[in-house]
Design a protein around this motif. Sequence first.
Motif, short mmCIF file in Angstrom:
data_model
loop_
_atom_site.label_atom_id
_atom_site.label_comp_id
_atom_site.label_asym_id
_atom_site.label_seq_id
_atom_site.Cartn_x
_atom_site.Cartn_y
_atom_site.Cartn_z
N ASP A 298 0.83 -1.20 0.00
CA ASP A 298 0.00 0.00 0.00
C ASP A 298 0.87 1.26 0.00
OD1 ASP A 298 -2.26 -1.55 0.02
OD2 ASP A 298 -2.64 -1.34 2.17
N LEU A 301 2.11 1.64 -3.61
CA LEU A 301 1.01 2.02 -4.50
C LEU A 301 0.58 3.45 -4.27
CD1 LEU A 301 -1.15 -1.24 -4.40
CD2 LEU A 301 0.32 -0.46 -6.26
N THR A 302 0.49 3.85 -3.00
CA THR A 302 0.11 5.23 -2.69
C THR A 302 1.15 6.21 -3.21
OG1 THR A 302 -1.11 4.56 -0.71
CG2 THR A 302 -0.39 6.85 -0.82
N SER A 305 0.63 6.49 -6.92
CA SER A 305 -0.63 7.14 -7.29
C SER A 305 -0.64 8.63 -6.98
CB SER A 305 -1.80 6.45 -6.58
OG SER A 305 -1.76 6.68 -5.19
N GLU A 306 0.15 9.07 -5.99
CA GLU A 306 0.17 10.47 -5.62
C GLU A 306 1.21 11.28 -6.40
OE1 GLU A 306 0.71 10.51 -1.40
OE2 GLU A 306 -1.41 10.07 -0.97
N GLN A 308 2.87 13.32 -9.26
CA GLN A 308 2.28 14.17 -10.29
C GLN A 308 3.18 14.35 -11.49
OE1 GLN A 308 1.38 17.81 -8.20
NE2 GLN A 308 -0.54 17.01 -7.36
N ALA A 337 -0.17 -0.32 -11.60
CA ALA A 337 -0.02 1.02 -11.02
C ALA A 337 0.92 1.88 -11.85
CB ALA A 337 0.49 0.91 -9.59
N ALA A 340 -0.85 2.78 -15.14
CA ALA A 340 -1.91 3.76 -14.90
C ALA A 340 -1.33 5.16 -14.70
CB ALA A 340 -2.75 3.35 -13.70
N ALA A 341 -0.22 5.25 -13.96
CA ALA A 341 0.41 6.54 -13.74
C ALA A 341 0.89 7.15 -15.06
CB ALA A 341 1.58 6.40 -12.77
N ASP A 344 -2.73 7.49 -17.46
CA ASP A 344 -3.83 8.34 -16.99
C ASP A 344 -3.36 9.73 -16.60
OD1 ASP A 344 -5.28 6.04 -17.35
OD2 ASP A 344 -5.45 5.57 -15.20
N ARG A 345 -2.17 9.83 -15.99
CA ARG A 345 -1.73 11.13 -15.46
C ARG A 345 -0.48 11.65 -16.14
NH1 ARG A 345 -1.74 8.08 -11.06
NH2 ARG A 345 0.28 8.87 -10.30
#
Length: 482
Positions: A298, A301-302, A305-306, A308, A337, A340-341, A344-345
Amino acid sequence: MKMPATAYKHLHDENVSSKKPTSCVILAVVMACLTVLGIILAIAILERPSSSDKIDGEKIFPLEPSVGSCSMTLVESIPVYMKYNDNATFGRPLETVWEDLIAMATEQLDVVSFYWTLTGADISVNSSSAIPGTRILTGLESLPARNVSVRVLISNPSVHTNSTDLKVLQQKGVQVREVDFGRLTDGVLHSKFWIVDRKHLFIGSPNMDWRALTQVKELGVVIHNCSELAIDLEKIFNSYWEMGLPNSTLPDPWPSKYDTNITKLHPLLVKEENITSQIYISGSPPLFCPLSRTLDLDAILTSISEAQHYVDVAVMEYLPLIQFEKPQRYWSVLDDAIRAAAFDRKVKIRMLISCGRESNPSVLPFLQSLAALDSNISHISIKIKLFIVPVGNQTDIPYSRVNHNKYMVTDKVAYIGTSNWSGDYFTTTGGVGLVISQHAPHLIWKKSIQSQLSVVFERDWNSQFAVYLDELGHHPDCALVK
């Protein structure tokens, strides 16, 4: 862990239908309301729970984290005969850090390592590069005579060697336990950390192995005068220690003495030299963690995901599989993950994966799959290099000459762990991670761990030892391509 109730409840206005009162009545009503509100607030302040109070048997998190002073330094070991450019910068030498921790211990030292091989004889090798390991072992032997209590934990199953290190230490008064992770979780104890006097700690990639000091590239962090974090890490050590008893069984749930208040949602806030840091320790596998502990997976992953802007990863092995079970199973959690980073971002991804003589060739197609997504047209940036430590004339030393690092740095956090990035390390294997988020004025930002870790990554990424996958070709020191 159940989240605590807030200390205050909001007061809601009620719309009451009535005739318009006179000004005197309005004033009287207002004064009465203010009096009642003042009484309510006074009671609320008097009855506000402190951090030591409990609700439903659980400790309440303080509304504001305590501020302490913890001194953090990046630690590295660079293999002998591995030459960088003259202007390259490095973390503090691992051997020096371990020697200093031994010297400063006055009461207690706890050490966790997958295995122990601190002398050349442990692996039947005669090399002058084993001398630093012997010095560390001698230093550890001296501690009981200085009335320092020493506890050592290793994994069972572990690496098979001829090592007599632990027998020698036991003869000097050191307490040693093996944790049968094979029986408890079908995994191993892969954590690597030290705790000194419940106030200093070291977490990183090196095992208690002389090769970690001179023949393997390692990375970790040492933190001094940080009792809250050291005591938190000691809870993990004590859980291992308890499971090292004969016929131990995994508790469900873990007793409250193993709970933590330092988590992803409630990190420890510390400040030193105008650098503000938020820190917490994560753990794996889930079966070895109380519900309050942030899981290592976690935490990673966090962190991804955070992010930028960028995610830089340096890890010995990246393999989206549960690889130590038969049959192997696909495990895409970290892979998803990262994709996706990037998709998506539009976060820029760089991965520096180790390759040595004993590396697993199975990692190559997974890395190629990620690298194939890199596209300027689609604004997807996933760049992957292999990091190869030159073997040179050190061919007689097995399981060496490799980049053993396990870290990640983003525009938000630094993560330093003890696990490779494949499924087993997060589902059945014992590991820990340290997550650090920092803020500092621009002029002193370079002193932060995040900045130091970024510098190390850039140094390695741009070095002669890092090679893009499609530029590798035949390389005698990398098992992925022959």
